[in-house]
Scaffold this active site. Sequence first.
Site, mmCIF file in Angstrom:
data_model
loop_
_atom_site.group_PDB
_atom_site.id
_atom_site.type_symbol
_atom_site.label_atom_id
_atom_site.label_comp_id
_atom_site.label_asym_id
_atom_site.label_seq_id
_atom_site.Cartn_x
_atom_site.Cartn_y
_atom_site.Cartn_z
ATOM 1 N N CYS A 384 1.038 -1.171 -0.042
ATOM 2 C CA CYS A 384 -0.281 0.273 -0.117
ATOM 3 C C CYS A 384 0.317 1.745 -0.141
ATOM 4 O O CYS A 384 0.559 2.131 -0.895
ATOM 5 C CB CYS A 384 -0.455 0.090 0.992
ATOM 6 S SG CYS A 384 -1.874 -1.146 1.464
HETATM 7 N N1 LIG Z 1 -4.116 -0.559 -0.912
HETATM 8 C C1 LIG Z 1 -4.594 -0.407 0.840
HETATM 9 O O1 LIG Z 1 -4.865 -1.588 1.228
HETATM 10 N N2 LIG Z 1 -4.360 0.859 0.889
HETATM 11 C C2 LIG Z 1 -4.826 1.038 2.462
HETATM 12 C C3 LIG Z 1 -4.754 2.596 2.653
HETATM 13 C C4 LIG Z 1 -5.396 3.096 3.817
HETATM 14 C C5 LIG Z 1 -5.958 3.720 3.929
HETATM 15 N N3 LIG Z 1 -5.892 4.664 5.392
HETATM 16 C C6 LIG Z 1 -7.539 3.903 3.423
HETATM 17 O O2 LIG Z 1 -7.539 3.737 4.032
HETATM 18 O O3 LIG Z 1 -7.345 4.438 2.208
#
Ligand SMILES: NC(=O)NCCC[C@H](N)C(=O)O
Length: 396
Positions: A384
């Site tokens: 991510c």
């Molecule tokens: N690819 C992913 O799973 N990204 C994590 C994103 C975390 C962020 N706090 C969100 O909720 O969008």
Amino acid sequence: MDSEVGPLRTVLLHRPGNELKRLTPRNNDQLLFDSIPWVDRAQQEHDAFAGVLRERGVEVLLLADLLGSALDDPRAHAAGVHAAVDGKRLGTELTDALRSHLSGLGSLALAEVLMSGMTFEELPASEGASLVRKMNHPHDFAVDPLPNLLFTRDSSAWIGDRVAISSLAMPARRRETALLDIVYAYHPLFHGTARAYGAHSAPVEGGDVLLLGPGVLAVGVGERTTAAGAEALARSAFADGIAHTVLAVPIAQTRATMHLDTVCTMIGPDAVVMYPLARDSLVAYALSQRDDGALQVAGPEPFLSAAATAMGIERLNVIDTGLDPVTAEREQWDDGNNTLAVAPGVVIGYERNVETNARLEEAGIEVLRIAGSELGSGRGGPRCMSCPITREPVPY
Ligand SMILES: NC(=O)NCCC[C@H](N)C(=O)O
């Protein structure tokens, strides 16, 4: 770039900055964080993550640097001001005051406002009366902060030699699109880069997009990416000749599985690590293009067999982490399945996922461990937090 695992050459990261200092117990849910991170420690953890990548010969680009340089272009500067000022929220008086204040800022100062936002208290003084200023608390946001910039995977994704700028689903992340758009349009590094997909189309987030192999994409459809988004991405990828099959994969619409890469990431050209509960339940609709150009949708069928067929391989192997259900659930929540491959069979993972990492090593995978106690408070792991820009091809 046509794989998830070819030797990684260039990656875009965002070192978390002052935008994390905006998080409070009152706003963290809305801003998509599960707790309040200790910012200095999050930065140390992130520096160590970037360090591991550099040690492996990867060029690390940092979003704040790119945005600052891109904003030197007057057209980018104007786009940045436009992206920051929400006239409907601020009313005429404050809109004019904020616009003229931001227009006078240097590139780095404007980049800082774009990333970490601005409170009503920080707004410049204006001439006339503003009901909006009077009725908001001084600590309310006139420009929202973007604490999730850290998760560069979601805001843009490279497919082949094209970049897809995401249309992000959650209000707390929507303005990220404008920042990435400015970087890719105006930073000299990206001059001439072609776009895939449209940033203003139906929602698609990069965490849902897996490059299973040359010409084959898997797209999670759930809390973030919609079926319309997956379909639009497929149509655009077919039209650009960068994919022949797109597998649309329904995932549970919960926070624990917000993106496909929270349950499944690739660790080798024909291997994935996958949350055990997803292993037998994931299915896929296979999208392709008929000779006459019309879209064709087949399935659903089990994800693993649909993927193998599309990839032209006998089987897509799943590294069996063999974990009991409770440990598996705990480590999935802490992004144990969210690995970033730096080369085939070499992945970066959070150190806290002791059992998952041990099983990966038993299966012959090299795991480069990083700390993530603070970084993980936003619910995202190494995949991510990274947007690969170039990888060497995998010898298939
Ligand atoms: N690819 C992913 O799973 N990204 C994590 C994103 C975390 C962020 N706090 C969100 O909720 O969008």
